[in-house]
Design a protein around this motif. Sequence first.
Motif, mmCIF file in Angstrom:
data_model
loop_
_atom_site.group_PDB
_atom_site.id
_atom_site.type_symbol
_atom_site.label_atom_id
_atom_site.label_comp_id
_atom_site.label_asym_id
_atom_site.label_seq_id
_atom_site.Cartn_x
_atom_site.Cartn_y
_atom_site.Cartn_z
ATOM 1 N N VAL A 296 0.846 -1.208 0.000
ATOM 2 C CA VAL A 296 0.000 0.000 0.000
ATOM 3 C C VAL A 296 0.878 1.253 0.000
ATOM 4 N N ILE A 297 1.974 1.206 0.777
ATOM 5 C CA ILE A 297 2.883 2.371 0.822
ATOM 6 C C ILE A 297 3.653 2.500 -0.494
ATOM 7 N N VAL A 298 4.163 1.379 -0.969
ATOM 8 C CA VAL A 298 4.971 1.430 -2.195
ATOM 9 C C VAL A 298 4.118 1.900 -3.374
ATOM 10 N N ASP A 299 2.812 1.617 -3.334
ATOM 11 C CA ASP A 299 1.927 2.063 -4.423
ATOM 12 C C ASP A 299 1.880 3.589 -4.510
ATOM 13 N N LYS A 300 2.225 4.243 -3.388
ATOM 14 C CA LYS A 300 2.142 5.714 -3.369
ATOM 15 C C LYS A 300 3.472 6.348 -3.775
ATOM 16 N N ILE A 301 4.420 5.492 -4.217
ATOM 17 C CA ILE A 301 5.805 5.950 -4.407
ATOM 18 C C ILE A 301 5.883 7.113 -5.401
ATOM 19 N N GLU A 302 4.971 7.146 -6.354
ATOM 20 C CA GLU A 302 5.042 8.241 -7.341
ATOM 21 C C GLU A 302 4.174 9.413 -6.924
ATOM 22 N N LYS A 303 3.453 9.220 -5.781
ATOM 23 C CA LYS A 303 2.562 10.320 -5.376
ATOM 24 C C LYS A 303 3.137 11.057 -4.173
ATOM 25 N N LEU A 304 4.030 10.389 -3.422
ATOM 26 C CA LEU A 304 4.571 11.023 -2.202
ATOM 27 C C LEU A 304 6.077 11.221 -2.363
ATOM 28 N N PRO A 305 6.648 12.217 -1.662
ATOM 29 C CA PRO A 305 8.118 12.376 -1.698
ATOM 30 C C PRO A 305 8.794 11.147 -1.098
ATOM 31 N N GLN A 306 10.006 10.833 -1.634
ATOM 32 C CA GLN A 306 10.639 9.563 -1.269
ATOM 33 C C GLN A 306 10.929 9.466 0.237
ATOM 34 N N ASP A 307 11.231 10.601 0.878
ATOM 35 C CA ASP A 307 11.539 10.478 2.311
ATOM 36 C C ASP A 307 10.279 10.148 3.111
ATOM 37 N N GLU A 308 9.130 10.569 2.591
ATOM 38 C CA GLU A 308 7.867 10.215 3.242
ATOM 39 C C GLU A 308 7.654 8.715 3.114
ATOM 40 N N ILE A 309 7.943 8.199 1.907
ATOM 41 C CA ILE A 309 7.807 6.757 1.675
ATOM 42 C C ILE A 309 8.737 6.004 2.615
ATOM 43 N N LYS A 310 9.994 6.484 2.684
ATOM 44 C CA LYS A 310 10.980 5.790 3.525
ATOM 45 C C LYS A 310 10.540 5.825 4.976
ATOM 46 N N LYS A 311 9.976 6.967 5.397
ATOM 47 C CA LYS A 311 9.521 7.096 6.798
ATOM 48 C C LYS A 311 8.397 6.079 7.062
ATOM 49 N N GLU A 312 7.429 6.057 6.183
ATOM 50 C CA GLU A 312 6.292 5.149 6.401
ATOM 51 C C GLU A 312 6.759 3.689 6.384
ATOM 52 N N LEU A 313 7.711 3.384 5.477
ATOM 53 C CA LEU A 313 8.194 1.998 5.423
ATOM 54 C C LEU A 313 8.983 1.647 6.678
ATOM 55 N N SER A 314 9.792 2.624 7.143
ATOM 56 C CA SER A 314 10.610 2.301 8.334
ATOM 57 C C SER A 314 9.697 2.106 9.546
ATOM 58 N N MET A 315 8.531 2.813 9.542
ATOM 59 C CA MET A 315 7.595 2.611 10.656
ATOM 60 C C MET A 315 7.043 1.187 10.650
ATOM 61 N N LEU A 316 7.157 0.533 9.503
ATOM 62 C CA LEU A 316 6.687 -0.868 9.440
ATOM 63 C C LEU A 316 7.820 -1.825 9.751
ATOM 64 N N GLY A 317 8.967 -1.243 10.133
ATOM 65 C CA GLY A 317 10.103 -2.102 10.462
ATOM 66 C C GLY A 317 10.892 -2.487 9.234
ATOM 67 N N VAL A 318 10.677 -1.775 8.137
ATOM 68 C CA VAL A 318 11.439 -2.082 6.923
ATOM 69 C C VAL A 318 12.761 -1.315 6.997
ATOM 70 N N THR A 319 13.859 -2.073 7.042
ATOM 71 C CA THR A 319 15.170 -1.422 7.207
ATOM 72 C C THR A 319 15.520 -0.594 5.968
ATOM 73 N N ILE A 320 16.479 0.300 6.127
ATOM 74 C CA ILE A 320 16.860 1.163 5.012
ATOM 75 C C ILE A 320 17.438 0.307 3.868
ATOM 76 N N GLU A 321 18.136 -0.790 4.257
ATOM 77 C CA GLU A 321 18.632 -1.673 3.185
ATOM 78 C C GLU A 321 17.452 -2.237 2.398
ATOM 79 N N ALA A 322 16.431 -2.672 3.154
ATOM 80 C CA ALA A 322 15.258 -3.258 2.491
ATOM 81 C C ALA A 322 14.613 -2.217 1.579
#
Length: 454
Positions: free
Chosen positions: A212-238
């Motif tokens: 759901v977050i990755v689907d927004k990748i072209e609609k949101l700034p990348q740091d917002e995407i990274k923030k939301e993903l990291s909140m899900l426990g997705v590491t920066i490498e991931a």
Amino acid sequence: ITRASLARENARGHTPISTPTKQEDVIDVNPPRGTRDFPPDEMRLRNWLFHNFREVSRLFAFEEIDFPVLESEALFVRKAGEEITQQLYNFEDKGGRRVALRPELTPSLARLVLQKGKALSFPLKWFTIGQCWRYERMTRGRRREHYQWNMDIIGVPGIEAEAELLSALVTFFKNMGITSNDVGIKISNRKVLQAVLSRHNVPDDSFAAVCVIVDKIEKLPQDEIKKELSMLGVTIEAVNGILDALSIRSLDELEDLIGPESGAVADLKQLLNLANAYGYDDWVHFDASIVRGLAYYTGTVFEGFDKEGRLRAICGGGRYDRLLATFGGPETPACGFGFGDAVILELLKEKGIIPSLRLEADYIVIALEDHLRQPASTIAARLRSTGHVVDLVLENKRLKWAFRQAERLNAKRMILVGSSEWEKGTVRVKDLSSGDECDVTLDDLVTQQNYKVS
Ligand SMILES: CC(=O)Nc1cnc2ccccc2c1
């Protein structure tokens, strides 16, 4: 028609105008915020669009289904953070039940499949066109309802189901006069993302939320995407692994990244072979960045887009093999698409291929004198019983009004019921394009025999 009867007609003047009553407070005549009315012109356009949706579904031997716009809220409660479930138009009804106006159609379809269960012979090829709702703050001024065409194939695990659905989409676009220069369909498979996440030890139960977050990748700034993903426990490498995977350009590159285990590469290759066999390979392209935003997709995902890149996605769909199981049913392979009524009309308008949809009447029938109202009704009824579209003038109207009405209806002919003609058992038929006219008996009129008005 005599001069006297015309004079009488003119003398009749206008229909009586009622004297204005004391103005009550007028109700708000607009529909609720974010919703639309469909007055005749808009309704003709909507009917034309839906007729084209239905025609494709019929051509593919899909069966039409329908279900209530009101559903149990539970059908749409999902934890993946989708916008569509966060904007649920839900409420508690007078029986204390938690209900919602459906935001999408697939869960209702799944419910119906489970309800009918063993009585169904699979595979099912079902379609529906239904109004879907969302409740969002009107700050965004977006609509709160739209109509969606859905086609679904239930019970076919193979990629042949997706190929069939894509063929239906392409058939629709072609029927609309849209070409593969105007529109393309991007295809991918969520197993790409799944492979990356498992390589980075991201737990399976955050897979849907990540999509759901990755689907927004072209609609949101990348740091917002990274923030939301990291909140899900997705590491920066991931996250970087995900971004790399989404930018893969070819199936061979994809095979290098995720290998053959998932079957995603084989499926996509087979899908492109089938696309070629159906003859729509110029419409479809592998695009690893396609994820789609619905939580329940598990495999193939696809999305129709305008090649000028000015519009939001035209349609989208994918495989959802787990949805029925999450409703407590048996594991049931399923895939389908949704096609909204808004973006396609924007595209057709941009391409200038909206047809001019006219009102079409065969006849307008007018009694020139009050005592001829019954024969006029008989004439209208007889013509209608043979399938002719007849507008019967219901009040005392002047001829001038009738000619204007005839123009509005694009009527082909006018039937004037006058006393002198009727005494001879005839009516006057006037061809409204040539202006020619002649007197005809009712029987000849109905059987269209023995007379010719240009
Ligand atoms: C362009 C548009 O009307 N979109 C739209 C409008 N209403 C909706 C309602 C529910 C779900 C999606 C919706 C999407």
